[in-house]
Scaffold this motif. Structure first.
Motif, PDB file in Angstrom:
ATOM      1  N   GLY A   1       0.827  -1.115   0.120  1.00 25.19           N
ATOM      2  CA  GLY A   1       0.039  -0.149   0.164  1.00 25.19           C
ATOM      3  C   GLY A   1       0.765   1.195  -0.036  1.00 25.19           C
ATOM      4  N   ALA A   2       1.911   1.173  -0.587  1.00 22.01           N
ATOM      5  CA  ALA A   2       3.113   2.307  -0.421  1.00 22.01           C
ATOM      6  C   ALA A   2       2.700   3.208  -1.726  1.00 22.01           C
ATOM      7  CB  ALA A   2       4.667   1.717  -0.479  1.00 22.01           C
ATOM      8  N   PRO A   3       2.305   4.366  -1.664  1.00 21.88           N
ATOM      9  CA  PRO A   3       1.959   5.027  -2.821  1.00 21.88           C
ATOM     10  C   PRO A   3       3.172   5.567  -3.718  1.00 21.88           C
ATOM     11  CG  PRO A   3       1.993   6.470  -0.902  1.00 21.88           C
ATOM     12  CD  PRO A   3       2.222   5.208  -0.354  1.00 21.88           C
ATOM     13  N   ASN A   4       2.696   5.713  -5.066  1.00 23.57           N
ATOM     14  CA  ASN A   4       3.589   6.032  -6.032  1.00 23.57           C
ATOM     15  C   ASN A   4       4.045   7.717  -5.761  1.00 23.57           C
ATOM     16  OD1 ASN A   4       4.824   7.248  -8.762  1.00 23.57           O
ATOM     17  ND2 ASN A   4       3.850   5.245  -9.490  1.00 23.57           N
ATOM     18  N   LEU A   5       5.214   7.998  -5.631  1.00 19.56           N
ATOM     19  CA  LEU A   5       5.540   9.285  -5.181  1.00 19.56           C
ATOM     20  C   LEU A   5       5.932   9.888  -6.609  1.00 19.56           C
ATOM     21  CD1 LEU A   5       7.923   8.436  -2.409  1.00 19.56           C
ATOM     22  CD2 LEU A   5       5.663   8.894  -2.123  1.00 19.56           C
ATOM     23  N   VAL A   6       5.969   9.591  -7.778  1.00 15.38           N
ATOM     24  CA  VAL A   6       6.404  10.218  -8.913  1.00 15.38           C
ATOM     25  C   VAL A   6       5.150  10.589  -9.952  1.00 15.38           C
ATOM     26  CG1 VAL A   6       8.769   9.953  -8.484  1.00 15.38           C
ATOM     27  CG2 VAL A   6       7.175   8.146  -9.980  1.00 15.38           C
ATOM     28  N   ASN A   7       4.053  10.140  -9.661  1.00 14.18           N
ATOM     29  CA  ASN A   7       3.084  10.457 -10.633  1.00 14.18           C
ATOM     30  C   ASN A   7       2.037  11.547 -10.483  1.00 14.18           C
ATOM     31  OD1 ASN A   7       1.558   9.753  -8.259  1.00 14.18           O
ATOM     32  ND2 ASN A   7       0.410   7.661  -9.261  1.00 14.18           N
ATOM     33  N   GLY A   8       2.405  12.439  -9.673  1.00 14.94           N
ATOM     34  CA  GLY A   8       1.856  13.577  -9.553  1.00 14.94           C
ATOM     35  C   GLY A   8       0.326  13.521  -8.599  1.00 14.94           C
ATOM     36  N   ILE A   9       0.244  12.221  -8.100  1.00 19.46           N
ATOM     37  CA  ILE A   9      -1.015  12.127  -7.184  1.00 19.46           C
ATOM     38  C   ILE A   9      -0.712  12.118  -5.817  1.00 19.46           C
ATOM     39  CG2 ILE A   9      -3.108  10.584  -6.970  1.00 19.46           C
ATOM     40  CD1 ILE A   9      -2.886   9.867  -9.656  1.00 19.46           C
ATOM     41  N   TRP A  10      -1.319  12.570  -4.831  1.00 14.46           N
ATOM     42  CA  TRP A  10      -0.770  12.888  -3.572  1.00 14.46           C
ATOM     43  C   TRP A  10      -1.986  12.778  -2.741  1.00 14.46           C
ATOM     44  CZ3 TRP A  10       4.203  13.356  -2.416  1.00 14.46           C
ATOM     45  CH2 TRP A  10       5.272  13.543  -3.490  1.00 14.46           C
ATOM     46  N   LEU A  11      -1.897  11.739  -1.792  1.00 12.25           N
ATOM     47  CA  LEU A  11      -3.038  11.477  -0.981  1.00 12.25           C
ATOM     48  C   LEU A  11      -3.354  12.581   0.325  1.00 12.25           C
ATOM     49  CD1 LEU A  11      -5.320   9.471  -0.133  1.00 12.25           C
ATOM     50  CD2 LEU A  11      -3.617   8.309   1.297  1.00 12.25           C
TER      51      LEU A  11
END
Length: 293
Positions: free
Chosen positions: A237-247
């Protein structure tokens, strides 16, 4: 003679006779209620008595009176739900027996599942994800095709049924450590990692930023979950940090706060609260919202 005197006693201000009652110099005016009002009041009392015997009204120790008519609002709701389920019966039975991919392949089942799922979403999910699924800070956007735990039908079904970091035994669990609070990193290292993450994501950083030091901190502490390139890891569940989408947000302070205190939002499990047909319908609806995978 006294009573005659009271009858003749008229209030000088209003011109209305008094009843003869007086308290501290204040006299009671003789203004009886209109007869029509009294009759309505008496009729209301009579109606209340009849209602009390006709319908459930008097509480007992462990139940209540059933009323002479035998009607009960709970029984009426059960009857209405039974009628509704009978109307939906064939569709419910089909979805209950079908696999998720079979539902998607059948136009009628898919259409019914999406419609029913939309209603269930409004009742159970909109409070966090928004009425349209747009989410908010800390609550994932279900429209952007970015899935922390995967966007395939089975992935979404597992999330809805078992939740994320919930109390269910089969829930998915993953949490970002509180690096500074738990003494893993100091604050300078946390700021360095923050700036390196922003640089990876194409966000502006100060010219004086030591990106080499930030990369060193990131690789040693963050890459195991988020990947060396920041692409994330769905298994955790570790988010992608480089796709421009921030939780939670992409500003420097928000990212730093995450490094300091960690992240660990949760989603309740609905498998014990909702039936299987509703869970499947929610899965189909959410899958359609974000385009699915």
């Amino acid at each position: 003679m006294a009573s005659q005197d009271h009858k003749k006693d008229v209030d000088k201000v209003t011109g209305v006779s008094t009843t003869g009652h007086e308290w501290d110099g204040i006299k009671e005016l003789n203004n009886p209620l209109p007869r029509w009002w009294l009759w309505v009041f008496y009729a209301s009392i009579a109606f209340a008595v009849l209602y009390m015997f006709a319908y459930p009204a008097i509480p007992l120790i462990s139940s209540s009176t059933t009323g002479l008519l035998g009607w009960h609002s709970r029984a009426a709701v059960v009857t209405d739900l039974e009628a509704l389920n009978e109307t939906r019966g064939s569709n419910f039975a089909a979805i209950r027996e079908a696999e998720l991919d079979e539902i998607m392949a059948d136009a009628q089942m898919a259409s019914f599942a999406q419609a029913y799922g939309a209603a269930a979403f409004g009742d159970n999910c909109a409070g966090c994800h928004g009425a349209g699924g747009g989410g908010g800070p800390g609550y994932p956007n279900l429209l952007d095709d970015d899935w922390l735990w995967g966007g395939a039908l089975d992935d979404i079904h597992q999330t809805v049924a078992f939740g994320i970091r919930s109390t269910h035994d089969e829930t998915r669990f993953g949490a970002m450590p509180a690096f500074v609070r738990d003494g893993i990193l100091d604050r300078d290292e946390a700021w360095a990692a923050t700036d390196y993450v922003r640089d990876m994501a194409g966000l502006p950083v100060a010219d004086s930023t030591d990106l080499a030091f930030g990369e060193e901190v990131y690789v040693a502490n963050c890459a195991a979950c988020h990947g060396e390139g920041g692409e994330g890891m769905r298994a955790l569940g570790a988010p992608n940090l480089v796709n421009g989408i921030w939780l939670y947000g992409s500003d420097r302070e928000t990212i730093y706060e995450g490094v300091v205190n960690g992240r660990g939002a949760m989603m309740p499990h609905f498998g014990e609260r909702l039936d299987d047909v509703t869970i499947k319908s929610l899965t189909v609806y959410v899958h359609a919202l974000g385009g699915g995978e």
